[in-house]
Motif scaffolding. Structure first.
Motif, PDB file in Angstrom:
ATOM      1  N   GLU A 153      28.736  60.812 -26.300  1.00 26.85           N
ATOM      2  CA  GLU A 153      28.880  60.046 -25.034  1.00 26.85           C
ATOM      3  C   GLU A 153      28.351  58.450 -25.182  1.00 26.85           C
ATOM      4  OE1 GLU A 153      26.974  62.428 -22.089  1.00 26.85           O
ATOM      5  OE2 GLU A 153      28.660  64.302 -22.108  1.00 26.85           O
ATOM      6  N   ILE A 154      26.491  58.403 -25.236  1.00 29.91           N
ATOM      7  CA  ILE A 154      26.304  57.327 -25.738  1.00 29.91           C
ATOM      8  C   ILE A 154      27.509  56.181 -26.368  1.00 29.91           C
ATOM      9  CG2 ILE A 154      24.502  56.187 -26.587  1.00 29.91           C
ATOM     10  CD1 ILE A 154      22.459  58.796 -25.985  1.00 29.91           C
ATOM     11  N   VAL A 155      28.043  56.525 -27.719  1.00 36.10           N
ATOM     12  CA  VAL A 155      28.476  55.736 -28.553  1.00 36.10           C
ATOM     13  C   VAL A 155      30.108  55.403 -27.653  1.00 36.10           C
ATOM     14  CG1 VAL A 155      30.445  56.004 -30.544  1.00 36.10           C
ATOM     15  CG2 VAL A 155      27.930  56.769 -30.630  1.00 36.10           C
ATOM     16  N   ALA A 156      30.411  56.177 -27.015  1.00 37.16           N
ATOM     17  CA  ALA A 156      31.904  56.217 -25.821  1.00 37.16           C
ATOM     18  C   ALA A 156      31.482  55.291 -25.043  1.00 37.16           C
ATOM     19  CB  ALA A 156      32.454  57.568 -25.921  1.00 37.16           C
ATOM     20  N   ASP A 157      30.200  54.934 -24.392  1.00 34.71           N
ATOM     21  CA  ASP A 157      29.754  54.358 -23.639  1.00 34.71           C
ATOM     22  C   ASP A 157      29.558  52.945 -23.829  1.00 34.71           C
ATOM     23  OD1 ASP A 157      29.886  56.086 -21.469  1.00 34.71           O
ATOM     24  OD2 ASP A 157      27.541  55.955 -21.761  1.00 34.71           O
ATOM     25  N   ILE A 158      29.282  52.400 -25.105  1.00 34.89           N
ATOM     26  CA  ILE A 158      28.802  51.164 -25.819  1.00 34.89           C
ATOM     27  C   ILE A 158      30.213  50.425 -26.417  1.00 34.89           C
ATOM     28  CG2 ILE A 158      27.788  49.896 -27.498  1.00 34.89           C
ATOM     29  CD1 ILE A 158      25.344  52.030 -27.790  1.00 34.89           C
ATOM     30  N   LEU A 159      30.919  51.590 -26.546  1.00 36.76           N
ATOM     31  CA  LEU A 159      31.769  50.695 -27.846  1.00 36.76           C
ATOM     32  C   LEU A 159      33.339  50.310 -27.534  1.00 36.76           C
ATOM     33  CD1 LEU A 159      33.158  53.948 -30.394  1.00 36.76           C
ATOM     34  CD2 LEU A 159      32.759  51.364 -31.068  1.00 36.76           C
ATOM     35  N   PRO A 160      33.452  49.871 -25.851  1.00 35.36           N
ATOM     36  CA  PRO A 160      34.406  49.124 -25.364  1.00 35.36           C
ATOM     37  C   PRO A 160      33.621  48.165 -25.097  1.00 35.36           C
ATOM     38  CG  PRO A 160      33.682  51.773 -23.410  1.00 35.36           C
ATOM     39  CD  PRO A 160      32.794  51.490 -25.159  1.00 35.36           C
ATOM     40  N   HIS A 161      32.848  47.666 -24.934  1.00 30.45           N
ATOM     41  CA  HIS A 161      31.768  46.487 -25.124  1.00 30.45           C
ATOM     42  C   HIS A 161      31.073  45.977 -25.757  1.00 30.45           C
ATOM     43  CE1 HIS A 161      31.572  47.606 -20.458  1.00 30.45           C
ATOM     44  NE2 HIS A 161      30.850  48.784 -20.147  1.00 30.45           N
ATOM     45  N   CYS A 162      31.469  46.762 -27.031  1.00 34.59           N
ATOM     46  CA  CYS A 162      30.417  46.129 -28.843  1.00 34.59           C
ATOM     47  C   CYS A 162      31.426  46.601 -29.033  1.00 34.59           C
ATOM     48  CB  CYS A 162      28.775  46.252 -28.890  1.00 34.59           C
ATOM     49  SG  CYS A 162      28.322  45.227 -30.112  1.00 34.59           S
ATOM     50  N   THR A 163      32.297  46.947 -30.382  1.00 37.37           N
ATOM     51  CA  THR A 163      33.246  47.120 -31.435  1.00 37.37           C
ATOM     52  C   THR A 163      32.658  45.961 -32.376  1.00 37.37           C
ATOM     53  OG1 THR A 163      35.343  47.821 -29.712  1.00 37.37           O
ATOM     54  CG2 THR A 163      35.549  47.579 -32.512  1.00 37.37           C
ATOM     55  N   PRO A 164      31.716  46.844 -33.256  1.00 29.15           N
ATOM     56  CA  PRO A 164      31.427  46.933 -34.377  1.00 29.15           C
ATOM     57  C   PRO A 164      32.532  46.352 -35.894  1.00 29.15           C
ATOM     58  CG  PRO A 164      30.228  48.519 -34.318  1.00 29.15           C
ATOM     59  CD  PRO A 164      31.392  48.547 -33.147  1.00 29.15           C
ATOM     60  N   VAL A 165      32.848  44.594 -36.548  1.00 27.36           N
ATOM     61  CA  VAL A 165      33.377  45.004 -36.681  1.00 27.36           C
ATOM     62  C   VAL A 165      32.657  44.449 -38.287  1.00 27.36           C
ATOM     63  CG1 VAL A 165      35.188  43.098 -37.752  1.00 27.36           C
ATOM     64  CG2 VAL A 165      35.343  44.070 -35.111  1.00 27.36           C
ATOM     65  N   TYR A 166      32.796  44.892 -39.463  1.00 25.20           N
ATOM     66  CA  TYR A 166      33.281  44.658 -40.666  1.00 25.20           C
ATOM     67  C   TYR A 166      33.991  43.544 -41.385  1.00 25.20           C
ATOM     68  CZ  TYR A 166      29.718  49.316 -40.434  1.00 25.20           C
ATOM     69  OH  TYR A 166      28.998  49.725 -40.189  1.00 25.20           O
ATOM     70  N   SER A 167      32.984  42.677 -42.103  1.00 27.32           N
ATOM     71  CA  SER A 167      33.684  42.100 -43.129  1.00 27.32           C
ATOM     72  C   SER A 167      33.086  42.808 -44.904  1.00 27.32           C
ATOM     73  CB  SER A 167      33.142  40.799 -43.038  1.00 27.32           C
ATOM     74  OG  SER A 167      33.007  40.047 -41.939  1.00 27.32           O
ATOM     75  N   PRO A 168      34.646  41.775 -45.524  1.00 27.36           N
ATOM     76  CA  PRO A 168      34.313  42.640 -46.988  1.00 27.36           C
ATOM     77  C   PRO A 168      32.719  41.905 -47.455  1.00 27.36           C
ATOM     78  CG  PRO A 168      36.269  41.002 -47.145  1.00 27.36           C
ATOM     79  CD  PRO A 168      35.863  41.420 -45.818  1.00 27.36           C
ATOM     80  N   LEU A 169      32.241  42.375 -48.569  1.00 23.51           N
ATOM     81  CA  LEU A 169      31.103  42.083 -49.191  1.00 23.51           C
ATOM     82  C   LEU A 169      31.475  40.500 -49.895  1.00 23.51           C
ATOM     83  CD1 LEU A 169      27.792  42.736 -50.269  1.00 23.51           C
ATOM     84  CD2 LEU A 169      28.712  43.755 -52.401  1.00 23.51           C
ATOM     85  N   PRO A 170      30.492  39.358 -49.481  1.00 24.80           N
ATOM     86  CA  PRO A 170      31.049  38.436 -50.987  1.00 24.80           C
ATOM     87  C   PRO A 170      31.220  38.552 -52.769  1.00 24.80           C
ATOM     88  CG  PRO A 170      29.316  38.015 -49.154  1.00 24.80           C
ATOM     89  CD  PRO A 170      29.420  39.061 -49.139  1.00 24.80           C
ATOM     90  N   GLY A 171      31.654  38.076 -52.878  1.00 18.87           N
ATOM     91  CA  GLY A 171      32.223  38.483 -54.925  1.00 18.87           C
ATOM     92  C   GLY A 171      31.268  37.444 -55.508  1.00 18.87           C
ATOM     93  N   LEU A 172      32.274  38.076 -56.268  1.00 22.51           N
ATOM     94  CA  LEU A 172      31.263  37.520 -57.211  1.00 22.51           C
ATOM     95  C   LEU A 172      31.370  36.065 -57.879  1.00 22.51           C
ATOM     96  CD1 LEU A 172      31.743  40.428 -60.457  1.00 22.51           C
ATOM     97  CD2 LEU A 172      29.371  39.258 -58.607  1.00 22.51           C
ATOM     98  N   PRO A 173      30.637  35.349 -58.067  1.00 23.10           N
ATOM     99  CA  PRO A 173      30.777  33.704 -58.422  1.00 23.10           C
ATOM    100  C   PRO A 173      31.631  33.416 -59.647  1.00 23.10           C
ATOM    101  CG  PRO A 173      28.414  34.042 -58.622  1.00 23.10           C
ATOM    102  CD  PRO A 173      29.198  35.613 -58.230  1.00 23.10           C
ATOM    103  N   ASP A 174      32.084  32.549 -59.603  1.00 26.45           N
ATOM    104  CA  ASP A 174      33.100  32.221 -60.353  1.00 26.45           C
ATOM    105  C   ASP A 174      32.972  32.336 -61.972  1.00 26.45           C
ATOM    106  OD1 ASP A 174      32.610  29.448 -60.911  1.00 26.45           O
ATOM    107  OD2 ASP A 174      33.946  29.160 -59.227  1.00 26.45           O
ATOM    108  N   ALA A 175      34.012  32.419 -62.458  1.00 27.92           N
ATOM    109  CA  ALA A 175      33.487  32.572 -64.623  1.00 27.92           C
ATOM    110  C   ALA A 175      32.252  31.186 -64.746  1.00 27.92           C
ATOM    111  CB  ALA A 175      35.147  32.359 -65.271  1.00 27.92           C
ATOM    112  N   TRP A 176      32.738  30.726 -64.292  1.00 27.98           N
ATOM    113  CA  TRP A 176      31.881  29.401 -64.614  1.00 27.98           C
ATOM    114  C   TRP A 176      30.566  29.489 -64.135  1.00 27.98           C
ATOM    115  CZ3 TRP A 176      29.071  25.307 -62.653  1.00 27.98           C
ATOM    116  CH2 TRP A 176      28.070  25.160 -63.111  1.00 27.98           C
TER     117      TRP A 176
END
Length: 547
Positions: free
Chosen positions: A1-24
């Motif tokens: 119930e608590i999760v259902a109360d919060i989700l309409p007001h705040c929906t978490p959004v994940y971003s991907p983990l930053p990648g490795l540095p380039d080869a150089w």
């Protein structure tokens, strides 16, 4: 119930983990490590050890030395460039049993190898997972650093042209699993290891001193001395355990609160609490925290926010945020048991659930979840969503109170690095020392300024929203997120039959398992039936349903 109360007001959004540095950049960092003559000598010695071990009869593959040695060679960057002394997994000579401390003797031939063995602070997959955790945070750190950090200095005069030195603080860093590799990889960056326990910092210093010793040639050993060496190992192990007991017997509430230099020129130790460091030092640029328990994560965030530093933290043990629980970190830091922070913290959450109330305690308890087998499935998606909501409260607080330009929720890669695999990041644009957004390459490549999203990471959120926010007339017909349709229909039909019958009590048989008992409770609640558990031992527990 608590999760259902919060989700309409705040929906978490994940971003991907930053990648490795380039080869150089990876090449520059690896080359910089090997420019140090001690690290170069250790790297060559480590390879000699591995090649000799691979030549033995009990080795059948060069990616892993199996059998009694049980040694894994580093296969991923940056661990393939680091000395074994700087890793979670390392080698040691049989005459020493100190974890994470390798011998400074050069192995000249296979005759030296009978007393060589692998030793780790963590063993097996635990050690592998720890290096996955470290690599994930390293990727976040490296993605924030300005490209000029990795450019070679062409002359001594160039050193004077380099901008003011960056400073990274590894809060609650223990024995230096994260800070020591970072200091080796980034010689132009000052790294500070902060911890409450003097014993942890003593072990970190021992590791650093061992790391900075140049390997020296060893005399050929007589194989008949093996028994004497084994006896010495036992003596050393007993002495080590006694020394460890003495170190751990010291109180941890008396702190030095001073920066202590180490044998690595850009690495410093600080014996004290997060709050005392933040009070004494207001000039750091990135605050780190790998699995800082309970309130300690929020202290790291607040310390970073006060000075406007970027933050990268992976929270742990959110169940300790429950106001009725005792948090060991609070006691060791303050010698008291009273929490210093009230939850929830952000104004968004405070409008939905009151501060210091039972609702947040329930949310934190549900979020303290660590079942490996449910990872990447829909089982217990609501509990993982509860964890994401607790982290969103932290991120929103940092943005509201400290004015961060961007705050991001991401996950370790792979997820199996830890059940507590969430990572929180925050940064400001236009940093005075040139720190950049960890996603600047992704934003530059896109047609707008929006941060990238990770669809797979967001599956739990979507599952919870589908289950909890559906119209009331559809809820009873919707498949539960944590169970398959067959199990749901079977339990529901059983309970409907009981509801229509004349019996007042129905007992489900023992041995159903925790997962199925939860399903019975869930459907009984939907059907407005009374339900409770009986039995003490897990194998004897049953669900009882009544009218």
């Amino acid at each position: 119930e608590i999760v259902a109360d919060i989700l309409p007001h705040c929906t978490p959004v994940y971003s991907p983990l930053p990648g490795l540095p380039d080869a150089w950049t990876r090449h520059r960092i690896s080359s910089c490590i090997l420019e140090n003559p001690v690290f170069r000598a250790k790297h060559e010695n480590d390879r000699r050890i591995f090649n000799n071990l691979c030549s033995r009869d009990d080795c059948d593959n060069k990616d892993r030395v199996v059998g009694k040695h049980d040694i894994e060679m580093p296969s991923e960057w940056p661990f393939d460039s680091l000395p074994f002394d700087a890793r979670v997994i390392s080698y040691t000579n049989g005459s020493s049993t100190r974890n994470n401390q390798t011998s400074t003797n050069v192995v000249e031939s296979a005759s030296d190898l009978p007393i060589m063995k692998a030793t780790t602070t963590l063993h097996g997959m635990r050690a592998v997972r720890k290096e996955w955790q470290l690599k994930s945070l390293m990727q976040c750190v490296l993605s924030m650093l300005p490209p000029s950090i990795f450019e070679p200095l062409l002359s001594i005069e160039d050193e004077g042209c380099v901008q003011e030195k960056l400073r990274i603080v590894d809060f609650a860093g223990g024995t230096g699993h994260l800070s020591i590799p970072l200091a080796i990889m980034l010689p132009r960056v000052d790294v500070i290891l902060v911890d409450l326990k003097r014993s942890s910092l003593d072990r970190a210093r021992e590791k650093i001193e061992s790391l900075m010793k140049m390997p020296t040639p060893t005399m050929n050993k007589d194989p008949s001395d093996d028994n004497r060496i084994k006896e010495q190992v036992i003596i050393n192990r007993d002495a080590e355990m006694k020394s460890k007991d003495e170190r751990y017997s010291d109180t941890v509430t008396v702190h030095d609160n001073v920066l202590e230099p180490t044998a690595i020129p850009n690495l410093y130790l600080y014996h004290g609490s997060i709050s005392s460091f933040a009070k004494d030092h207001t000039d750091f640029d990135i605050g780190l925290g790998l699995h800082a328990c309970g309130e300690a994560t929020d202290l790291i965030l607040r310390a970073s926010g006060t000075v406007g530093a970027n933050f990268i933290v992976s929270p742990c043990c959110v169940g300790k945020l429950n106001q009725t629980r005792r948090d060991p970190y609070i006691y060791h830091a303050t010698a008291r048991n009273e929490p210093t922070i009230t939850y929830p913290q952000s104004s968004t959450f405070c409008k939905i659930i009151p501060q210091s109330g039972a609702q947040f305690d329930v949310l934190a308890k549900a979020a303290d979840y660590s079942d490996w087998q449910d990872m990447r499935t829909c089982r217990n998606a609501n509990r993982r969503t509860a964890k994401a909501l607790v982290e969103m409260d932290r991120l929103l607080y940092m943005k509201e109170t400290h004015g961060y330009d961007q705050v991001v929720l991401t996950k370790m890669d792979p997820w199996e690095a830890s059940p507590k695999n969430d990572i929180l990041m925050g940064w400001n644009h236009g940093h005075k020392k040139g720190l950049v957004s960890p996603y600047w390459k992704d934003v530059r490549a896109s047609s707008n300024d929006a941060l990238p999203t990770c669809n797979e990471c967001n599956n739990d959120i979507k599952t919870s929203m589908d289950q909890l926010l559906c119209p009331p007339d559809e809820k009873n017909n919707r498949v539960h997120a944590d169970w398959n349709m067959g199990d749901c229909n079977k339990v529901k039909q059983t309970l409907l039959k009981f509801a229509k019958g004349s019996g007042r009590i129905m007992r489900f048989p023992p041995g159903e398992g925790k997962h199925m008992r939860k399903l019975v409770h869930s459907i009984a609640e939907e059907l407005n039936l009374r339900h409770w558990s009986e039995g003490k031992k897990n194998a004897e527990k049953i669900v009882v349903v009544g009218k």
